[in-house]
Design a protein around this motif. Structure first.
Motif, PDB file in Angstrom:
ATOM      1  N   GLY A 190       3.785  18.694 -12.355  1.00 38.08           N
ATOM      2  CA  GLY A 190       4.997  19.388 -12.810  1.00 38.08           C
ATOM      3  C   GLY A 190       4.956  19.633 -14.307  1.00 38.08           C
ATOM      4  O   GLY A 190       5.223  20.753 -14.767  1.00 38.08           O
ATOM      5  N   VAL A 191       4.590  18.594 -15.040  1.00 39.35           N
ATOM      6  CA  VAL A 191       4.514  18.705 -16.500  1.00 39.35           C
ATOM      7  C   VAL A 191       3.442  19.727 -16.883  1.00 39.35           C
ATOM      8  O   VAL A 191       3.652  20.594 -17.753  1.00 39.35           O
ATOM      9  CB  VAL A 191       4.217  17.319 -17.141  1.00 39.35           C
ATOM     10  N   ALA A 192       2.293  19.649 -16.185  1.00 39.19           N
ATOM     11  CA  ALA A 192       1.193  20.578 -16.473  1.00 39.19           C
ATOM     12  C   ALA A 192       1.632  22.011 -16.197  1.00 39.19           C
ATOM     13  O   ALA A 192       1.355  22.922 -16.992  1.00 39.19           O
ATOM     14  CB  ALA A 192      -0.018  20.220 -15.621  1.00 39.19           C
ATOM     15  N   GLU A 238       0.828  -1.202   0.000  1.00 40.26           N
ATOM     16  CA  GLU A 238       0.000   0.000   0.000  1.00 40.26           C
ATOM     17  C   GLU A 238       0.867   1.259   0.000  1.00 40.26           C
ATOM     18  O   GLU A 238       0.578   2.222  -0.696  1.00 40.26           O
ATOM     19  CB  GLU A 238      -0.928   0.007   1.214  1.00 40.26           C
ATOM     20  N   ARG A 239       1.956   1.179   0.814  1.00 38.20           N
ATOM     21  CA  ARG A 239       2.868   2.331   0.869  1.00 38.20           C
ATOM     22  C   ARG A 239       3.497   2.587  -0.501  1.00 38.20           C
ATOM     23  O   ARG A 239       3.582   3.719  -0.955  1.00 38.20           O
ATOM     24  CB  ARG A 239       3.978   2.048   1.902  1.00 38.20           C
ATOM     25  N   ARG A 240       3.911   1.477  -1.133  1.00 42.45           N
ATOM     26  CA  ARG A 240       4.528   1.601  -2.465  1.00 42.45           C
ATOM     27  C   ARG A 240       3.540   2.226  -3.457  1.00 42.45           C
ATOM     28  O   ARG A 240       3.902   3.090  -4.243  1.00 42.45           O
ATOM     29  CB  ARG A 240       4.961   0.218  -2.973  1.00 42.45           C
ATOM     30  N   GLN A 241       2.277   1.772  -3.370  1.00 41.35           N
ATOM     31  CA  GLN A 241       1.254   2.294  -4.281  1.00 41.35           C
ATOM     32  C   GLN A 241       1.044   3.789  -4.045  1.00 41.35           C
ATOM     33  O   GLN A 241       0.925   4.560  -4.991  1.00 41.35           O
ATOM     34  CB  GLN A 241      -0.061   1.550  -4.076  1.00 41.35           C
ATOM     35  N   THR A 242       1.017   4.175  -2.749  1.00 37.83           N
ATOM     36  CA  THR A 242       0.812   5.588  -2.425  1.00 37.83           C
ATOM     37  C   THR A 242       1.973   6.422  -2.951  1.00 37.83           C
ATOM     38  O   THR A 242       1.762   7.488  -3.541  1.00 37.83           O
ATOM     39  CB  THR A 242       0.685   5.772  -0.890  1.00 37.83           C
ATOM     40  N   VAL A 243       3.190   5.917  -2.739  1.00 47.30           N
ATOM     41  CA  VAL A 243       4.371   6.657  -3.202  1.00 47.30           C
ATOM     42  C   VAL A 243       4.340   6.786  -4.720  1.00 47.30           C
ATOM     43  O   VAL A 243       4.581   7.866  -5.267  1.00 47.30           O
ATOM     44  CB  VAL A 243       5.672   5.946  -2.724  1.00 47.30           C
ATOM     45  N   THR A 244       3.981   5.692  -5.399  1.00 44.47           N
ATOM     46  CA  THR A 244       3.907   5.726  -6.867  1.00 44.47           C
ATOM     47  C   THR A 244       2.861   6.735  -7.313  1.00 44.47           C
ATOM     48  O   THR A 244       3.094   7.529  -8.223  1.00 44.47           O
ATOM     49  CB  THR A 244       3.542   4.328  -7.416  1.00 44.47           C
ATOM     50  N   LEU A 245       1.709   6.686  -6.635  1.00 45.31           N
ATOM     51  CA  LEU A 245       0.619   7.596  -6.976  1.00 45.31           C
ATOM     52  C   LEU A 245       1.045   9.048  -6.798  1.00 45.31           C
ATOM     53  O   LEU A 245       0.817   9.889  -7.676  1.00 45.31           O
ATOM     54  CB  LEU A 245      -0.573   7.282  -6.061  1.00 45.31           C
ATOM     55  N   LEU A 246       1.712   9.319  -5.660  1.00 40.52           N
ATOM     56  CA  LEU A 246       2.164  10.681  -5.396  1.00 40.52           C
ATOM     57  C   LEU A 246       3.191  11.115  -6.432  1.00 40.52           C
ATOM     58  O   LEU A 246       3.161  12.251  -6.909  1.00 40.52           O
ATOM     59  CB  LEU A 246       2.760  10.780  -3.988  1.00 40.52           C
ATOM     60  N   ALA A 247       4.099  10.187  -6.769  1.00 39.11           N
ATOM     61  CA  ALA A 247       5.140  10.513  -7.746  1.00 39.11           C
ATOM     62  C   ALA A 247       4.514  10.826  -9.100  1.00 39.11           C
ATOM     63  O   ALA A 247       4.881  11.814  -9.741  1.00 39.11           O
ATOM     64  CB  ALA A 247       6.122   9.353  -7.864  1.00 39.11           C
ATOM     65  N   VAL A 248       3.545   9.988  -9.483  1.00 41.97           N
ATOM     66  CA  VAL A 248       2.893  10.201 -10.784  1.00 41.97           C
ATOM     67  C   VAL A 248       2.111  11.517 -10.769  1.00 41.97           C
ATOM     68  O   VAL A 248       2.189  12.316 -11.711  1.00 41.97           O
ATOM     69  CB  VAL A 248       1.960   9.009 -11.124  1.00 41.97           C
ATOM     70  N   GLY A 261      -7.674  16.622  -9.804  1.00 47.58           N
ATOM     71  CA  GLY A 261      -6.565  15.771  -9.318  1.00 47.58           C
ATOM     72  C   GLY A 261      -6.566  15.671  -7.800  1.00 47.58           C
ATOM     73  O   GLY A 261      -6.434  14.592  -7.232  1.00 47.58           O
ATOM     74  N   ILE A 262      -6.744  16.823  -7.145  1.00 47.79           N
ATOM     75  CA  ILE A 262      -6.747  16.839  -5.673  1.00 47.79           C
ATOM     76  C   ILE A 262      -7.927  16.022  -5.135  1.00 47.79           C
ATOM     77  O   ILE A 262      -7.792  15.223  -4.206  1.00 47.79           O
ATOM     78  CB  ILE A 262      -6.791  18.296  -5.149  1.00 47.79           C
ATOM     79  N   LEU A 263      -9.095  16.243  -5.770  1.00 55.05           N
ATOM     80  CA  LEU A 263     -10.304  15.522  -5.352  1.00 55.05           C
ATOM     81  C   LEU A 263     -10.108  14.006  -5.510  1.00 55.05           C
ATOM     82  O   LEU A 263     -10.453  13.219  -4.631  1.00 55.05           O
ATOM     83  CB  LEU A 263     -11.487  15.979  -6.210  1.00 55.05           C
ATOM     84  N   TRP A 264      -9.523  13.610  -6.624  1.00 56.13           N
ATOM     85  CA  TRP A 264      -9.282  12.187  -6.910  1.00 56.13           C
ATOM     86  C   TRP A 264      -8.338  11.589  -5.863  1.00 56.13           C
ATOM     87  O   TRP A 264      -8.575  10.517  -5.316  1.00 56.13           O
ATOM     88  CB  TRP A 264      -8.688  12.058  -8.317  1.00 56.13           C
ATOM     89  N   LEU A 265      -7.268  12.323  -5.560  1.00 59.48           N
ATOM     90  CA  LEU A 265      -6.281  11.853  -4.582  1.00 59.48           C
ATOM     91  C   LEU A 265      -6.932  11.668  -3.214  1.00 59.48           C
ATOM     92  O   LEU A 265      -6.730  10.664  -2.530  1.00 59.48           O
ATOM     93  CB  LEU A 265      -5.137  12.863  -4.512  1.00 59.48           C
ATOM     94  N   LYS A 266      -7.753  12.673  -2.836  1.00 64.57           N
ATOM     95  CA  LYS A 266      -8.393  12.616  -1.510  1.00 64.57           C
ATOM     96  C   LYS A 266      -9.361  11.441  -1.434  1.00 64.57           C
ATOM     97  O   LYS A 266      -9.355  10.687  -0.450  1.00 64.57           O
ATOM     98  CB  LYS A 266      -9.135  13.923  -1.228  1.00 64.57           C
ATOM     99  N   SER A 267     -10.179  11.259  -2.460  1.00 64.51           N
ATOM    100  CA  SER A 267     -11.160  10.155  -2.415  1.00 64.51           C
ATOM    101  C   SER A 267     -10.461   8.804  -2.474  1.00 64.51           C
ATOM    102  O   SER A 267     -10.880   7.849  -1.813  1.00 64.51           O
ATOM    103  CB  SER A 267     -12.211  10.282  -3.516  1.00 64.51           C
ATOM    104  N   PHE A 268      -9.367   8.719  -3.228  1.00 67.61           N
ATOM    105  CA  PHE A 268      -8.611   7.457  -3.291  1.00 67.61           C
ATOM    106  C   PHE A 268      -8.088   7.081  -1.909  1.00 67.61           C
ATOM    107  O   PHE A 268      -8.220   5.946  -1.450  1.00 67.61           O
ATOM    108  CB  PHE A 268      -7.446   7.611  -4.283  1.00 67.61           C
ATOM    109  N   ARG A 269      -7.526   8.069  -1.209  1.00 69.89           N
ATOM    110  CA  ARG A 269      -6.959   7.799   0.116  1.00 69.89           C
ATOM    111  C   ARG A 269      -8.049   7.409   1.101  1.00 69.89           C
ATOM    112  O   ARG A 269      -7.872   6.509   1.914  1.00 69.89           O
ATOM    113  CB  ARG A 269      -6.204   9.021   0.625  1.00 69.89           C
ATOM    114  N   LYS A 270      -9.191   8.105   0.997  1.00 76.71           N
ATOM    115  CA  LYS A 270     -10.287   7.816   1.921  1.00 76.71           C
ATOM    116  C   LYS A 270     -10.819   6.394   1.678  1.00 76.71           C
ATOM    117  O   LYS A 270     -10.991   5.615   2.614  1.00 76.71           O
ATOM    118  CB  LYS A 270     -11.411   8.839   1.726  1.00 76.71           C
TER     119      LYS A 270
END
Lengths: 206, 185
Positions: B92-94, B76-86, B161-170
């Motif tokens: 950054g690209v945007a 789960e930690r790895r997935q979160t780190v990957t998600l945050l990195a992506v 993006g922020i909304l998606w991240l928050k709902s994913f974590r919840k």
């Protein structure tokens, strides 16, 4: 030796189906049931209780993660032991890369098997002798011998576990037996007799 | 080959008929090697079979459950780190694209710098077609789309993006809680 069980137990099939439906707790009775068989196989293959514990734990983790790929037509125990065997063979091959023999390591960590200090010493000595004997075999031959003599597996069952043909198993066992007899003659002293209350555990064939 | 047949009989691998016994006995009188094997092998076999099974230390199942749980947390930690990195990479690209578009829109790049940038991008990517497309986009998009539309687009993308991240974590938290309860209940 193990009491014969020829097919997957219906109770086990239920547990497996439950795990597949997401009820993870249903995997626990499978671990309880097969912990001794898997641990013993790993111990015979790897030779130390620390490595055996690690390998047995890893075997159950891999089985749990791959439960969706388990073919219910196969015997669960055969599938589980094939995971354990392949993992141990991989570990032995990796170990060979580092050229460190497990017989060079000290052994103080055998599980408590019940008999008193004298009996434990005799059992330890027996286990050491078995390790010495098995050490004379290649990884795959060792697996074939362990499955044959401690699990009472037929040639067909060993072939299934090791993914080899029946004739290959026969040939490997023949070669392994010759090597064991030779190693036996090379060993110093006679093997220790079993202590009175250290007889083989009443076990089940898995 | 003949020798192997006798060894197989000694190991009890092959069918052993009553008349074979006489043949084997005769061979054993002539062959010291097979005679030694015949004497040794039953001892080895008995020794192996009678050596007790080795049991794991008590609490194996609990240790397994802990290990499984620990591996699950690691995953789960790895997935979160990957998600945050992506997500960070994407943001950054945007942001870089936004800044680039802004600079182009207000003609803040000198003409020769724009050309140099285009050339470097083209050279680095080694993709003529992709370079061409990017160049065309860089030339046409900033002027074709009004600046407020750009602003709105990036604001909406960021908020989504922020909304998606928050709902994913919840959802991940709820799922982990449920799993933890159902697993060892």
């Amino acid at each position: 030796m193990y009491i014969t069980q020829t097919e997957t137990n219906p109770e086990e099939c239920d547990w497996i189906q439950q795990v597949r439906r997401g009820e993870d707790a249903a995997f626990t009775p499978l671990v309880e049931r097969y912990q001794n068989a898997v641990y013993h196989l790993c111990y015979r293959m790897l030779g130390t209780s620390t490595e055996a514990e690690d390998a047995a734990q890893e075997t159950f983790i891999r089985a749990y993660n791959a439960i969706d790929r388990y073919d219910t037509e196969r015997k669960f125990s055969t599938w589980l032991l094939s995971i354990a065997t392949n993992y141990c063979i991989d570990q032995l091959r990796k170990r060979r890369l580092f050229t460190l023999s497990f017989d060079d390591m000290p052994f103080f960590d055998l599980a408590d098997n019940g008999p008193g200090p004298e009996g434990t010493m005799i059992l330890d000595e027996r286990q050491r002798q078995v390790r010495q004997l098995l050490r004379s075999l290649s990884e795959t031959d060792r697996a074939a011998v362990v499955l044959r003599y401690w699990y009472d597996y037929s040639y067909d069952e060993i072939a299934e576990v090791l993914d080899l043909t029946n004739s290959a198993i026969k040939s490997r066992l023949h070669r392994a037996r010759l090597a064991l007899a030779e190693a036996w003659n090379d060993q110093d002293g006679q093997p220790q007799p079993l202590p009175a209350h250290g007889m083989p555990y009443a076990t089940q064939k898995v | 080959m003949q020798h192997k047949k006798f060894e197989a009989w000694i190991f009890d691998e092959d069918e052993f008929e009553a008349q074979d016994e006489k043949v084997l006995r005769q061979h054993l009188q002539e062959c010291d090697q097979c005679y030694a094997l015949k004497k040794t092998w039953p001892k080895v076999e008995t020794f192996l079979i009678t050596t007790p099974q080795v049991m794991p230390a008590p609490g194996f199942v609990n240790r397994w459950q802990e290990r499984l749980e620990s591996q699950r947390k690691q995953r789960e930690r790895r997935q979160t780190v990957t998600l945050l990195a992506v997500s960070s990479g994407g943001a950054g690209v945007a942001f870089a694209l936004f800044a680039f578009a802004l600079l182009l829109h207000y003609q803040l790049f000198p003409q020769n710098v724009q050309e140099n940038v285009a050339q470097v991008v083209d050279w680095m990517l080694f993709l003529d077609v992709a370079g061409e497309i990017l160049l065309n986009l860089a030339r046409t998009l900033p002027t074709a789309i009004p600046f407020p539309v750009w602003m709105g687009f990036f604001a909406l993308t960021g908020a989504g993006g922020i909304l998606w991240l928050k709902s994913f974590r919840k959802l991940a938290g709820i799922f982990a809680q449920y799993q933890g309860f159902a697993r060892w209940a």
